[in-house]
Motif scaffolding. Structure first.
Motif, PDB file in Angstrom:
ATOM      1  N   THR A  29       0.831  -1.215   0.000  1.00 20.87           N
ATOM      2  CA  THR A  29       0.000   0.000   0.000  1.00 20.87           C
ATOM      3  C   THR A  29       0.863   1.261   0.000  1.00 20.87           C
ATOM      4  OG1 THR A  29      -0.216   0.127   2.421  1.00 20.87           O
ATOM      5  CG2 THR A  29      -1.860  -1.169   1.235  1.00 20.87           C
ATOM      6  N   GLY A  30       1.967   1.231  -0.742  1.00 15.72           N
ATOM      7  CA  GLY A  30       2.801   2.417  -0.839  1.00 15.72           C
ATOM      8  C   GLY A  30       3.823   2.537   0.269  1.00 15.72           C
ATOM      9  N   GLY A  31       3.776   1.668   1.269  1.00 13.91           N
ATOM     10  CA  GLY A  31       4.706   1.743   2.387  1.00 13.91           C
ATOM     11  C   GLY A  31       5.991   1.020   2.079  1.00 13.91           C
ATOM     12  N   THR A  32       7.059   1.389   2.766  1.00  9.12           N
ATOM     13  CA  THR A  32       8.334   0.735   2.569  1.00  9.12           C
ATOM     14  C   THR A  32       8.810   0.185   3.899  1.00  9.12           C
ATOM     15  OG1 THR A  32       8.865   2.242   0.784  1.00  9.12           O
ATOM     16  CG2 THR A  32      10.691   1.031   1.752  1.00  9.12           C
ATOM     17  N   ILE A  33       9.011  -1.120   3.940  1.00  8.27           N
ATOM     18  CA  ILE A  33       9.470  -1.801   5.146  1.00  8.27           C
ATOM     19  C   ILE A  33      10.833  -2.403   4.833  1.00  8.27           C
ATOM     20  CG2 ILE A  33       8.947  -3.615   6.828  1.00  8.27           C
ATOM     21  CD1 ILE A  33       6.777  -1.456   6.725  1.00  8.27           C
ATOM     22  N   ASP A  34      11.813  -2.123   5.660  1.00  9.03           N
ATOM     23  CA  ASP A  34      13.137  -2.715   5.480  1.00  9.03           C
ATOM     24  C   ASP A  34      13.001  -4.239   5.489  1.00  9.03           C
ATOM     25  OD1 ASP A  34      15.794  -3.836   6.340  1.00  9.03           O
ATOM     26  OD2 ASP A  34      16.319  -1.707   6.263  1.00  9.03           O
ATOM     27  N   SER A  35      13.646  -4.908   4.553  1.00 10.11           N
ATOM     28  CA  SER A  35      13.512  -6.372   4.429  1.00 10.11           C
ATOM     29  C   SER A  35      14.012  -7.107   5.667  1.00 10.11           C
ATOM     30  CB  SER A  35      14.256  -6.870   3.189  1.00 10.11           C
ATOM     31  OG  SER A  35      15.638  -6.612   3.315  1.00 10.11           O
ATOM     32  N   ARG A  36      14.871  -6.477   6.446  1.00  7.31           N
ATOM     33  CA  ARG A  36      15.370  -7.114   7.675  1.00  7.31           C
ATOM     34  C   ARG A  36      14.376  -6.996   8.820  1.00  7.31           C
ATOM     35  NH1 ARG A  36      20.640  -3.533   7.762  1.00  7.31           N
ATOM     36  NH2 ARG A  36      19.007  -2.106   7.093  1.00  7.31           N
ATOM     37  N   ALA A  37      13.423  -6.077   8.707  1.00  5.28           N
ATOM     38  CA  ALA A  37      12.476  -5.830   9.798  1.00  5.28           C
ATOM     39  C   ALA A  37      11.404  -6.912   9.822  1.00  5.28           C
ATOM     40  CB  ALA A  37      11.836  -4.456   9.640  1.00  5.28           C
ATOM     41  N   LYS A  38      11.218  -7.472  10.988  1.00  5.10           N
ATOM     42  CA  LYS A  38      10.204  -8.517  11.164  1.00  5.10           C
ATOM     43  C   LYS A  38       9.182  -8.137  12.237  1.00  5.10           C
ATOM     44  CE  LYS A  38      12.483 -11.176   8.322  1.00  5.10           C
ATOM     45  NZ  LYS A  38      12.500 -10.542   7.039  1.00  5.10           N
ATOM     46  N   THR A  39       9.565  -7.212  13.132  1.00  6.68           N
ATOM     47  CA  THR A  39       8.699  -6.928  14.281  1.00  6.68           C
ATOM     48  C   THR A  39       8.522  -5.429  14.510  1.00  6.68           C
ATOM     49  OG1 THR A  39      10.585  -6.972  15.797  1.00  6.68           O
ATOM     50  CG2 THR A  39       9.408  -9.056  15.474  1.00  6.68           C
ATOM     51  N   VAL A  40       7.447  -5.104  15.197  1.00  7.34           N
ATOM     52  CA  VAL A  40       7.203  -3.734  15.635  1.00  7.34           C
ATOM     53  C   VAL A  40       6.625  -3.790  17.044  1.00  7.34           C
ATOM     54  CG1 VAL A  40       4.924  -3.639  14.512  1.00  7.34           C
ATOM     55  CG2 VAL A  40       6.090  -1.517  15.119  1.00  7.34           C
ATOM     56  N   ALA A  41       7.185  -2.984  17.926  1.00 11.72           N
ATOM     57  CA  ALA A  41       6.668  -2.871  19.294  1.00 11.72           C
ATOM     58  C   ALA A  41       5.846  -1.588  19.349  1.00 11.72           C
ATOM     59  CB  ALA A  41       7.809  -2.823  20.302  1.00 11.72           C
ATOM     60  N   ILE A  42       4.589  -1.723  19.734  1.00  9.21           N
ATOM     61  CA  ILE A  42       3.701  -0.567  19.851  1.00  9.21           C
ATOM     62  C   ILE A  42       3.241  -0.505  21.297  1.00  9.21           C
ATOM     63  CG2 ILE A  42       1.580   0.541  19.066  1.00  9.21           C
ATOM     64  CD1 ILE A  42       1.874  -1.144  16.474  1.00  9.21           C
ATOM     65  N   ASN A  43       3.756   0.467  22.016  1.00  5.75           N
ATOM     66  CA  ASN A  43       3.405   0.605  23.423  1.00  5.75           C
ATOM     67  C   ASN A  43       2.062   1.314  23.564  1.00  5.75           C
ATOM     68  OD1 ASN A  43       5.898  -0.519  24.475  1.00  5.75           O
ATOM     69  ND2 ASN A  43       6.860   1.311  23.656  1.00  5.75           N
ATOM     70  N   THR A  44       1.365   1.025  24.653  1.00  7.73           N
ATOM     71  CA  THR A  44       0.093   1.681  24.926  1.00  7.73           C
ATOM     72  C   THR A  44       0.310   3.179  25.071  1.00  7.73           C
ATOM     73  OG1 THR A  44      -0.766  -0.287  26.001  1.00  7.73           O
ATOM     74  CG2 THR A  44      -1.853   1.785  26.533  1.00  7.73           C
ATOM     75  N   PHE A  45      -0.533   3.963  24.420  1.00 10.37           N
ATOM     76  CA  PHE A  45      -0.470   5.418  24.494  1.00 10.37           C
ATOM     77  C   PHE A  45      -1.293   5.873  25.694  1.00 10.37           C
ATOM     78  CE2 PHE A  45       1.344   4.956  20.471  1.00 10.37           C
ATOM     79  CZ  PHE A  45       1.735   6.177  19.950  1.00 10.37           C
TER      80      PHE A  45
END
Length: 171
Positions: A29-45
């Protein structure tokens, strides 16, 4: 014979044009994700606004997770992701807009503002801390509590789009 020559030529070009250690990225969808990236940590706001909607912290954080999970191949983890997103809700305000001739507001505006910190462990140039703000208007004849849930969902969708675009589309 001709077909074999084309295959050999294409193979030779590919070996020359694609360096062994190249870094590729995945685009969704137009986004670019580094091929090495597998995870994302999203902390509670946490909701640090002076006017507090008790469910906003959870609904905003969930909307952000849903957006990223639905638009990227990344797995959400609780901490130490390849990408990390955290921040806080810093404002939740209702203000009058569209003042009428008798000086009463025909419309009110609900505004939500969040401060976001994004960390990319592969490219610190992509890191940012930024404030995002979105609003939705509603008729002043309506009670906020009767439209609040719908407005919050609408605003959360807009905010998460903005955050996603900044983090992964780099606009």
């Amino acid at each position: 014979k001709m077909r074999k020559a084309v295959v050999v030529l294409v193979a030779a070009l590919c070996s020359v044009l694609l360096p062994v250690g190249c870094r590729m990225s995945v685009s969704l969808t137009g986004g670019t994700i580094d091929s090495r990236a597998k995870t994302v940590a999203i902390n509670t706001f946490p909701n640090n606004a002076s006017l507090v909607n008790p469910s906003l912290s959870q609904s905003f954080t969930t909307a952000l997770k849903d957006k990223i999970q639905g638009q990227t191949p990344l797995t959400i983890v609780s901490r130490q992701g390849d990408y990390e997103i955290d921040g806080e809700i810093i404002a939740y305000t209702v203000s009058p807009v569209a003042i009428q001739g008798n000086e009463t507001a025909a419309m009110n505006r609900l505004t939500i503002t969040v401060r976001v910190r994004f960390t990319n462990k592969f490219d610190e140039n992509q890191n940012f801390e930024q404030t995002f703000s979105r609003y939705a208007d509603y008729a002043s004849s309506r009670n906020l509590s009767s439209v609040e849930s719908t407005l919050v969902t609408e605003i959360n969708d807009a905010l998460t789009d903005d955050i996603f675009n900044k983090a992964f589309v780099n606009w």
